[in-house]
Motif scaffolding. Sequence first.
Motif, PDB file in Angstrom:
ATOM      1  N   ALA A   1       0.837  -1.215   0.000  1.00  0.00           N
ATOM      2  CA  ALA A   1       0.000   0.000   0.000  1.00  0.00           C
ATOM      3  C   ALA A   1       0.866   1.258   0.000  1.00  0.00           C
ATOM      4  O   ALA A   1       0.837   2.049   0.951  1.00  0.00           O
ATOM      5  N   TYR A   2       1.604   1.454  -1.089  1.00  0.00           N
ATOM      6  CA  TYR A   2       2.490   2.624  -1.174  1.00  0.00           C
ATOM      7  C   TYR A   2       1.709   3.939  -1.032  1.00  0.00           C
ATOM      8  O   TYR A   2       2.207   4.898  -0.443  1.00  0.00           O
ATOM      9  N   ASP A   3       0.495   3.966  -1.548  1.00  0.00           N
ATOM     10  CA  ASP A   3      -0.269   5.222  -1.531  1.00  0.00           C
ATOM     11  C   ASP A   3      -0.760   5.600  -0.140  1.00  0.00           C
ATOM     12  O   ASP A   3      -1.242   6.723   0.070  1.00  0.00           O
ATOM     13  N   SER A   4      -0.627   4.681   0.822  1.00  0.00           N
ATOM     14  CA  SER A   4      -1.050   4.994   2.188  1.00  0.00           C
ATOM     15  C   SER A   4       0.129   5.339   3.102  1.00  0.00           C
ATOM     16  O   SER A   4      -0.072   5.614   4.283  1.00  0.00           O
ATOM     17  N   TRP A   5       1.346   5.315   2.561  1.00  0.00           N
ATOM     18  CA  TRP A   5       2.524   5.614   3.388  1.00  0.00           C
ATOM     19  C   TRP A   5       2.461   7.066   3.870  1.00  0.00           C
ATOM     20  O   TRP A   5       2.206   7.993   3.087  1.00  0.00           O
ATOM     21  N   THR A   6       2.727   7.258   5.151  1.00  0.00           N
ATOM     22  CA  THR A   6       2.786   8.604   5.722  1.00  0.00           C
ATOM     23  C   THR A   6       4.144   8.910   6.348  1.00  0.00           C
ATOM     24  O   THR A   6       4.468  10.069   6.581  1.00  0.00           O
TER      25      THR A   6
ATOM     26  N   LYS B   1       8.654   7.772   1.948  1.00  0.00           N
ATOM     27  CA  LYS B   1       8.287   8.226   0.613  1.00  0.00           C
ATOM     28  C   LYS B   1       8.617   7.124  -0.395  1.00  0.00           C
ATOM     29  O   LYS B   1       9.782   6.748  -0.540  1.00  0.00           O
ATOM     30  N   PRO B   2       7.613   6.615  -1.101  1.00  0.00           N
ATOM     31  CA  PRO B   2       7.868   5.541  -2.067  1.00  0.00           C
ATOM     32  C   PRO B   2       8.926   5.902  -3.107  1.00  0.00           C
ATOM     33  O   PRO B   2       9.686   5.037  -3.547  1.00  0.00           O
ATOM     34  N   GLU B   3       8.995   7.180  -3.497  1.00  0.00           N
ATOM     35  CA  GLU B   3       9.958   7.583  -4.532  1.00  0.00           C
ATOM     36  C   GLU B   3      11.405   7.492  -4.056  1.00  0.00           C
ATOM     37  O   GLU B   3      12.331   7.528  -4.873  1.00  0.00           O
TER      38      GLU B   3
ATOM     39  N   SER C   1       5.234  -4.381  -6.938  1.00  0.00           N
ATOM     40  CA  SER C   1       3.804  -4.241  -6.626  1.00  0.00           C
ATOM     41  C   SER C   1       3.396  -4.988  -5.357  1.00  0.00           C
ATOM     42  O   SER C   1       2.598  -4.486  -4.564  1.00  0.00           O
TER      43      SER C   1
ATOM     44  N   ASP D   1       5.568   0.619   6.263  1.00  0.00           N
ATOM     45  CA  ASP D   1       5.794   2.061   6.135  1.00  0.00           C
ATOM     46  C   ASP D   1       6.789   2.540   7.189  1.00  0.00           C
ATOM     47  O   ASP D   1       7.721   3.293   6.896  1.00  0.00           O
TER      48      ASP D   1
END
Length: 350
Positions: free
Chosen positions: A105-110, A113-115, A124, A279
Amino acid sequence: MASATIPRRLLLGMALAAPALLSRRAHAAGEVIVRTPGGTYDDVMRRVVYDPFTRETGIEVRPVAATAAKLLAMFRAGNVELDLIDTGDHQLMRLERMGALAPIAYDSWTRSKPEDINPEVKLSHRVGNFVYASVLGYSTEHFGANPPASWKDFWDAGRFPGPRMLTDMAAGSASLEFALLADGVPRDKLYPIDIDRALRVMDRIRPQIRRFWDTGALSGQMLSDKEVVAGSIWNGRLQVLIDRGAKLGYTWNEHMIQVQALGVFKDARNVEGAQKLIDFMMQPAVQAEYAKPLIYGPTNKQSFPLLSAEERERMPGGEQSLRTGFYQNIEWWEDNRDRVSRTWSRWVQR
């Protein structure tokens, strides 16, 4: 008018109940059960990752041991007892291909930073939490100022005599890449592996191979006990021996970078908690902190500036490592593992 004073017996009862209430709250916050390699690794992770994560989130972390076979059996039986899997990338790829893993769930990391994560390990359904390397280790006592500096040197038993070791398939993969490097194949042309050619090259060095090792502990023992004078070995395993005073060394030239990764069982009881732990674990400062004692390289590019020059020199995955080494292609290995295992078994028993 009735008194508003709380009776003493009620106050005492509330005090005695407080620990149980706290315990229920902690349980309500959840628990993440993690498959880990165990041993020193668990000690480091408990101090650097698990306990700080629990303090910040209220989610308890419980590490457990589980073999690759047990992980596969859990999924096939529909009885998943784990949430997060921390293991070799090739084992996670096998589970992913079976449909056992949830997407990361990269889009939920707080916190992370996935990048900032190395693209080689940001996939994936799995993400690398550190890299390690198979290096050419040797006895400095035996070779002195002229140790083997490449796999071509390792294969040259005339110039560099002495008993040797290489990996067995039971360790995850045989040293076919190193055989091809010794035969002049460039690092960027190793895959797809020419199995027959690699084994013909292996034929040339086999008389000098004392043993094909199947565990990291055995490889370290063989070198430190002087059973062999050179061989492939994991960098962290070797560095610990060197730090303890063993007369051993290694070269970063032509090392093979391998990945320890994280994955989440899609049918886990606490998928959300497992994703939160990933995360947390991928933060630059957290990765830098556990990379130091483990002597393995971070996968978050922002971790390296937090390490000293000396610490970076001891770890794979940095700029210098990428110039002199190569990533093992586990996709090729998983596509061809059965075929290589059958061929290797026939070859090694000859």
